[in-house]
Design a protein around this motif. Structure first.
Motif, PDB file in Angstrom:
ATOM      1  N   ALA A  62       0.801  -1.220   0.000  1.00  0.00           N
ATOM      2  CA  ALA A  62       0.000   0.000   0.000  1.00  0.00           C
ATOM      3  C   ALA A  62       0.834   1.271   0.000  1.00  0.00           C
ATOM      4  CB  ALA A  62      -0.918   0.004   1.230  1.00  0.00           C
ATOM      5  N   VAL A  63       2.122   1.201   0.357  1.00  0.00           N
ATOM      6  CA  VAL A  63       2.937   2.412   0.495  1.00  0.00           C
ATOM      7  C   VAL A  63       3.009   3.137  -0.847  1.00  0.00           C
ATOM      8  CG1 VAL A  63       5.216   3.324   1.053  1.00  0.00           C
ATOM      9  CG2 VAL A  63       4.280   1.434   2.378  1.00  0.00           C
ATOM     10  N   ASN A  64       2.637   4.414  -0.837  1.00  0.00           N
ATOM     11  CA  ASN A  64       2.510   5.176  -2.076  1.00  0.00           C
ATOM     12  C   ASN A  64       3.292   6.481  -2.011  1.00  0.00           C
ATOM     13  OD1 ASN A  64       1.489   5.474  -4.696  1.00  0.00           O
ATOM     14  ND2 ASN A  64      -0.265   6.675  -4.006  1.00  0.00           N
ATOM     15  N   VAL A  65       4.358   6.507  -1.225  1.00  0.00           N
ATOM     16  CA  VAL A  65       5.139   7.733  -1.109  1.00  0.00           C
ATOM     17  C   VAL A  65       5.816   8.078  -2.431  1.00  0.00           C
ATOM     18  CG1 VAL A  65       7.234   6.568  -0.273  1.00  0.00           C
ATOM     19  CG2 VAL A  65       6.820   8.964   0.331  1.00  0.00           C
ATOM     20  N   LEU A  66       6.136   7.062  -3.224  1.00  0.00           N
ATOM     21  CA  LEU A  66       6.689   7.264  -4.571  1.00  0.00           C
ATOM     22  C   LEU A  66       5.680   6.749  -5.593  1.00  0.00           C
ATOM     23  CD1 LEU A  66       9.190   8.046  -6.321  1.00  0.00           C
ATOM     24  CD2 LEU A  66       9.829   5.619  -6.209  1.00  0.00           C
ATOM     25  N   ALA A  67       5.493   5.460  -5.626  1.00  0.00           N
ATOM     26  CA  ALA A  67       4.452   4.755  -6.383  1.00  0.00           C
ATOM     27  C   ALA A  67       4.369   3.378  -5.759  1.00  0.00           C
ATOM     28  CB  ALA A  67       4.795   4.659  -7.864  1.00  0.00           C
ATOM     29  N   ARG A  68       3.215   2.743  -5.842  1.00  0.00           N
ATOM     30  CA  ARG A  68       3.086   1.428  -5.214  1.00  0.00           C
ATOM     31  C   ARG A  68       3.961   0.407  -5.940  1.00  0.00           C
ATOM     32  NH1 ARG A  68      -2.431   3.381  -4.510  1.00  0.00           N
ATOM     33  NH2 ARG A  68      -2.715   3.749  -2.274  1.00  0.00           N
ATOM     34  N   THR A  69       4.496  -0.521  -5.156  1.00  0.00           N
ATOM     35  CA  THR A  69       5.505  -1.433  -5.693  1.00  0.00           C
ATOM     36  C   THR A  69       5.015  -2.251  -6.871  1.00  0.00           C
ATOM     37  OG1 THR A  69       7.157  -3.095  -5.084  1.00  0.00           O
ATOM     38  CG2 THR A  69       4.972  -3.344  -4.103  1.00  0.00           C
ATOM     39  N   GLN A  70       3.728  -2.596  -6.926  1.00  0.00           N
ATOM     40  CA  GLN A  70       3.233  -3.407  -8.038  1.00  0.00           C
ATOM     41  C   GLN A  70       3.361  -2.668  -9.371  1.00  0.00           C
ATOM     42  OE1 GLN A  70       1.539  -2.574  -5.298  1.00  0.00           O
ATOM     43  NE2 GLN A  70      -0.585  -2.027  -5.711  1.00  0.00           N
ATOM     44  N   VAL A  85      -3.370  -0.222 -17.549  1.00  0.00           N
ATOM     45  CA  VAL A  85      -3.407  -1.545 -18.165  1.00  0.00           C
ATOM     46  C   VAL A  85      -3.097  -2.606 -17.117  1.00  0.00           C
ATOM     47  CG1 VAL A  85      -2.461  -3.027 -19.979  1.00  0.00           C
ATOM     48  CG2 VAL A  85      -2.749  -0.581 -20.395  1.00  0.00           C
ATOM     49  N   LEU A  86      -2.145  -2.325 -16.245  1.00  0.00           N
ATOM     50  CA  LEU A  86      -1.829  -3.276 -15.172  1.00  0.00           C
ATOM     51  C   LEU A  86      -3.046  -3.495 -14.275  1.00  0.00           C
ATOM     52  CD1 LEU A  86       1.400  -3.561 -13.100  1.00  0.00           C
ATOM     53  CD2 LEU A  86      -0.784  -3.494 -11.921  1.00  0.00           C
ATOM     54  N   ARG A  87      -3.731  -2.417 -13.918  1.00  0.00           N
ATOM     55  CA  ARG A  87      -4.920  -2.564 -13.059  1.00  0.00           C
ATOM     56  C   ARG A  87      -5.980  -3.428 -13.725  1.00  0.00           C
ATOM     57  NH1 ARG A  87      -3.793   2.899 -11.448  1.00  0.00           N
ATOM     58  NH2 ARG A  87      -5.072   3.703 -13.151  1.00  0.00           N
ATOM     59  N   GLY A  91      -8.740  -7.734 -12.578  1.00  0.00           N
ATOM     60  CA  GLY A  91     -10.154  -7.677 -12.266  1.00  0.00           C
ATOM     61  C   GLY A  91     -10.866  -8.967 -12.623  1.00  0.00           C
ATOM     62  N   PRO A  92     -12.202  -8.967 -12.590  1.00  0.00           N
ATOM     63  CA  PRO A  92     -12.971 -10.165 -12.932  1.00  0.00           C
ATOM     64  C   PRO A  92     -12.615 -10.701 -14.310  1.00  0.00           C
ATOM     65  CG  PRO A  92     -14.382  -8.518 -11.917  1.00  0.00           C
ATOM     66  CD  PRO A  92     -13.057  -7.857 -12.149  1.00  0.00           C
ATOM     67  N   GLN A  93     -12.403 -12.016 -14.368  1.00  0.00           N
ATOM     68  CA  GLN A  93     -12.050 -12.717 -15.605  1.00  0.00           C
ATOM     69  C   GLN A  93     -10.706 -12.251 -16.149  1.00  0.00           C
ATOM     70  OE1 GLN A  93     -14.239 -15.271 -16.350  1.00  0.00           O
ATOM     71  NE2 GLN A  93     -15.146 -14.491 -14.455  1.00  0.00           N
ATOM     72  N   GLY A 191      -9.178 -15.643   2.134  1.00  0.00           N
ATOM     73  CA  GLY A 191      -8.184 -16.667   2.415  1.00  0.00           C
ATOM     74  C   GLY A 191      -8.714 -18.066   2.148  1.00  0.00           C
ATOM     75  N   ASP A 192      -9.990 -18.285   2.459  1.00  0.00           N
ATOM     76  CA  ASP A 192     -10.619 -19.592   2.216  1.00  0.00           C
ATOM     77  C   ASP A 192     -10.731 -19.910   0.725  1.00  0.00           C
ATOM     78  OD1 ASP A 192     -10.973 -19.747   4.939  1.00  0.00           O
ATOM     79  OD2 ASP A 192     -13.148 -19.461   4.903  1.00  0.00           O
ATOM     80  N   GLY A 193     -10.598 -18.881  -0.115  1.00  0.00           N
ATOM     81  CA  GLY A 193     -10.775 -19.089  -1.551  1.00  0.00           C
ATOM     82  C   GLY A 193     -12.221 -18.988  -1.998  1.00  0.00           C
ATOM     83  N   VAL A 194     -13.137 -18.753  -1.058  1.00  0.00           N
ATOM     84  CA  VAL A 194     -14.560 -18.609  -1.397  1.00  0.00           C
ATOM     85  C   VAL A 194     -14.780 -17.300  -2.145  1.00  0.00           C
ATOM     86  CG1 VAL A 194     -16.892 -18.401  -0.431  1.00  0.00           C
ATOM     87  CG2 VAL A 194     -15.244 -20.001   0.578  1.00  0.00           C
ATOM     88  N   LEU A 195     -14.100 -16.244  -1.697  1.00  0.00           N
ATOM     89  CA  LEU A 195     -14.121 -14.964  -2.387  1.00  0.00           C
ATOM     90  C   LEU A 195     -12.772 -14.734  -3.050  1.00  0.00           C
ATOM     91  CD1 LEU A 195     -15.812 -12.589   0.239  1.00  0.00           C
ATOM     92  CD2 LEU A 195     -16.906 -13.919  -1.585  1.00  0.00           C
ATOM     93  N   SER A 196     -12.767 -13.991  -4.136  1.00  0.00           N
ATOM     94  CA  SER A 196     -11.542 -13.486  -4.746  1.00  0.00           C
ATOM     95  C   SER A 196     -11.622 -11.965  -4.725  1.00  0.00           C
ATOM     96  CB  SER A 196     -11.379 -14.015  -6.165  1.00  0.00           C
ATOM     97  OG  SER A 196     -11.118 -15.408  -6.148  1.00  0.00           O
ATOM     98  N   ALA A 197     -10.502 -11.316  -5.046  1.00  0.00           N
ATOM     99  CA  ALA A 197     -10.467  -9.861  -4.892  1.00  0.00           C
ATOM    100  C   ALA A 197      -9.532  -9.225  -5.903  1.00  0.00           C
ATOM    101  CB  ALA A 197     -10.040  -9.498  -3.472  1.00  0.00           C
ATOM    102  N   TRP A 198      -9.725  -7.942  -6.093  1.00  0.00           N
ATOM    103  CA  TRP A 198      -8.816  -7.114  -6.874  1.00  0.00           C
ATOM    104  C   TRP A 198      -8.790  -5.747  -6.211  1.00  0.00           C
ATOM    105  CZ3 TRP A 198     -13.639  -8.632  -8.158  1.00  0.00           C
ATOM    106  CH2 TRP A 198     -14.597  -7.648  -8.460  1.00  0.00           C
ATOM    107  N   ARG A 199      -7.975  -4.834  -6.723  1.00  0.00           N
ATOM    108  CA  ARG A 199      -7.787  -3.539  -6.069  1.00  0.00           C
ATOM    109  C   ARG A 199      -8.448  -2.410  -6.852  1.00  0.00           C
ATOM    110  NH1 ARG A 199      -5.154  -4.148  -0.946  1.00  0.00           N
ATOM    111  NH2 ARG A 199      -4.282  -6.245  -1.062  1.00  0.00           N
ATOM    112  N   SER A 200      -9.053  -1.497  -6.113  1.00  0.00           N
ATOM    113  CA  SER A 200      -9.552  -0.266  -6.701  1.00  0.00           C
ATOM    114  C   SER A 200      -8.362   0.662  -6.957  1.00  0.00           C
ATOM    115  CB  SER A 200     -10.535   0.397  -5.738  1.00  0.00           C
ATOM    116  OG  SER A 200      -9.832   0.911  -4.620  1.00  0.00           O
ATOM    117  N   PRO A 201      -8.555   1.775  -7.696  1.00  0.00           N
ATOM    118  CA  PRO A 201      -7.444   2.706  -7.921  1.00  0.00           C
ATOM    119  C   PRO A 201      -6.815   3.240  -6.638  1.00  0.00           C
ATOM    120  CG  PRO A 201      -9.187   3.148  -9.492  1.00  0.00           C
ATOM    121  CD  PRO A 201      -9.724   2.117  -8.520  1.00  0.00           C
ATOM    122  N   ASN A 202      -7.577   3.286  -5.538  1.00  0.00           N
ATOM    123  CA  ASN A 202      -6.994   3.749  -4.271  1.00  0.00           C
ATOM    124  C   ASN A 202      -6.545   2.598  -3.379  1.00  0.00           C
ATOM    125  OD1 ASN A 202      -9.390   2.740  -3.361  1.00  0.00           O
ATOM    126  ND2 ASN A 202     -10.067   4.609  -2.313  1.00  0.00           N
TER     127      ASN A 202
END
Length: 421
Positions: A62-70, A85-87, A91-93, A191-202
């Protein structure tokens, strides 16, 4: 420059080990040419998929002092590219999914079956230490009805963040203690794998049912036996690291070291890994068959994120580069040696300097808070190479100016060069 020694000798010099590691991490070849090339989303996507294919995983932070590591990790391999494009890839699919790889990580979606054993262990509350396991079991039992209601809400409403739950049950407290009960429930189901996730722009996690996020073709892939999954992850780690000890291999996807040691021995017996001796390394090392050390061809310098997989394991970074590195983000300011967000500089096959960097978005400037050359480095040549890379980074971040502070032995030379430019 010495020639590459045949892998069959089972001996590597320390320099050859560096060459293998740098090449395996996608930092040996020159960055793709950008002059006169139209950066279409299709081209950028192909390049980013190539980076992920080479690294196997990219850590999120999450650290964004420069840009996030991803975003910084692909920049180190590709140079300027479009972050949107990376974001879109996670996402879904999408082509990538998020899970606990090396910490919170982006992973190629085709690796999903190799992590189902970890999801099962999560469902069985067998992750982390025995004390943490017991706390997790107790929490799951105490909140089972609420967890079920959160899952039902996601099922009915679709993708949402923890803040969007109808009953998030917010908590007071510091740091992790202030997480809402709703977020903890979502994290458990993730963690259980029942849900999956992705990140919003923030950088907020957005959760949805796994069957609505991971492509059906991937979910239909058979689930390997736990041992087969872990062995395959170790082989992937060996390919991505170039040359590595047992502990290095275990750390790449956070496998238990004792378990990894047994599996590495089996993989050597199966011919899927080769044991080698590296000059100066007290432990045996391992490579994949066919690995050949070649001198890096990248002439330009490369800034490396603190969370880059090249330098994840600090003892390995010391062994490979004779470079002592410590992330000082959580160190009180007055006790920091080099700074808050310090990026090593790779030049050829050496880490030659480190820079404490910050994006001053309000002032439209890239700040070099501190600039430090490694002992024995020629500061003039290092400063020249660093300045070019700093301007590449500045331009990619969309910042107008580069400002160099006085901290560090490299700062005066860098300041003089920047003024001349």
């Amino acid at each position: 420059m010495p020639g590459a020694r045949p892998q069959s000798s089972a001996q590597l010099s320390s320099r050859e080990a560096r060459w293998l590691a740098i090449a395996a991490q996608g930092l040996s070849a020159p960055r793709p040419a950008t002059v006169g090339v139209k950066h279409t989303p299709t081209r950028t996507k192909a390049q980013l998929l190539g980076v992920m294919g080479q690294l196997g995983t990219v850590q999120l932070d999450a650290v964004n002092v420069l840009a996030r590591t991803q975003f910084l990790v692909p920049f180190s391999r590709l140079g300027p590219y479009e972050p949107a494009v990376l974001r879109s890839l996670s996402g879904p699919q999408g082509s990538w999914f998020e899970y606990w790889g090396h910490a919170a990580s982006l992973l190629p979606v085709e690796l999903h079956p190799l992590f189902r054993w970890r999801m099962q262990r999560w469902r069985d509350d067998l992750v982390d230490s025995p004390k943490s396991q017991e706390r997790r079991r107790v929490w799951r039992g105490e909140h089972c009805a609420y967890i079920a209601s959160v899952l039902a809400e996601v099922t009915e409403r679709g993708a949402l963040a923890a803040s969007q739950l109808s009953d998030p049950r917010r908590q007071a407290g510091e740091w992790w203690d202030r997480r809402s009960t709703g977020r903890r429930a979502l994290e458990l189901l993730f963690g259980d794998g029942v849900l999956s996730a992705w990140r919003s722009p923030n950088f907020e996690r957005i959760y949805d049912l796994t069957e609505r996020v991971v492509p059906a073709t991937v979910l239909e892939m058979p689930t390997p036996a736990d041992e087969d999954s872990q062995k395959q992850l170790i082989v992937i780690a060996a390919r991505c690291l170039g040359v590595a000890t047992e502990l290095d291999l275990a750390d790449y996807f956070w496998l238990r070291p004792q378990r990894a040691r047994l599996l590495v021995a089996e993989l050597v017996g199966e011919g899927r890994l080769l044991q080698v001796a590296v000059e100066g390394w007290p432990q045996p090392a391992y490579t994949v068959p066919g690995a050949r050390p070649k001198a890096p061809k990248r002439a330009s310098a490369t800034l490396v994120s603190p969370f880059d997989s090249l330098i994840w394991t600090r003892p390995r970074t010391q062994r490979l580069f004779e470079f002592h590195y410590r992330i000082e983000i959580y160190v009180p300011g007055q006790l920091r040696t080099h700074g808050y967000y310090v990026m090593p500089l790779l030049l050829g096959d050496a880490l030659v300097a480190r820079f404490d960097l910050k994006s001053d978005r309000q002032g439209d400037a890239l700040l070099v808070v501190g600039a430090f050359a490694e002992p024995g480095q020629a500061t003039g040549a290092v400063a020249e190479a660093a300045l070019a890379e700093l301007h590449r980074l500045r331009e990619w971040l969309g910042l107008s100016s580069l400002l160099v502070g006085p901290k560090g032995d490299l700062a005066p030379r860098l300041t003089a060069l920047a003024r001349r430019r």
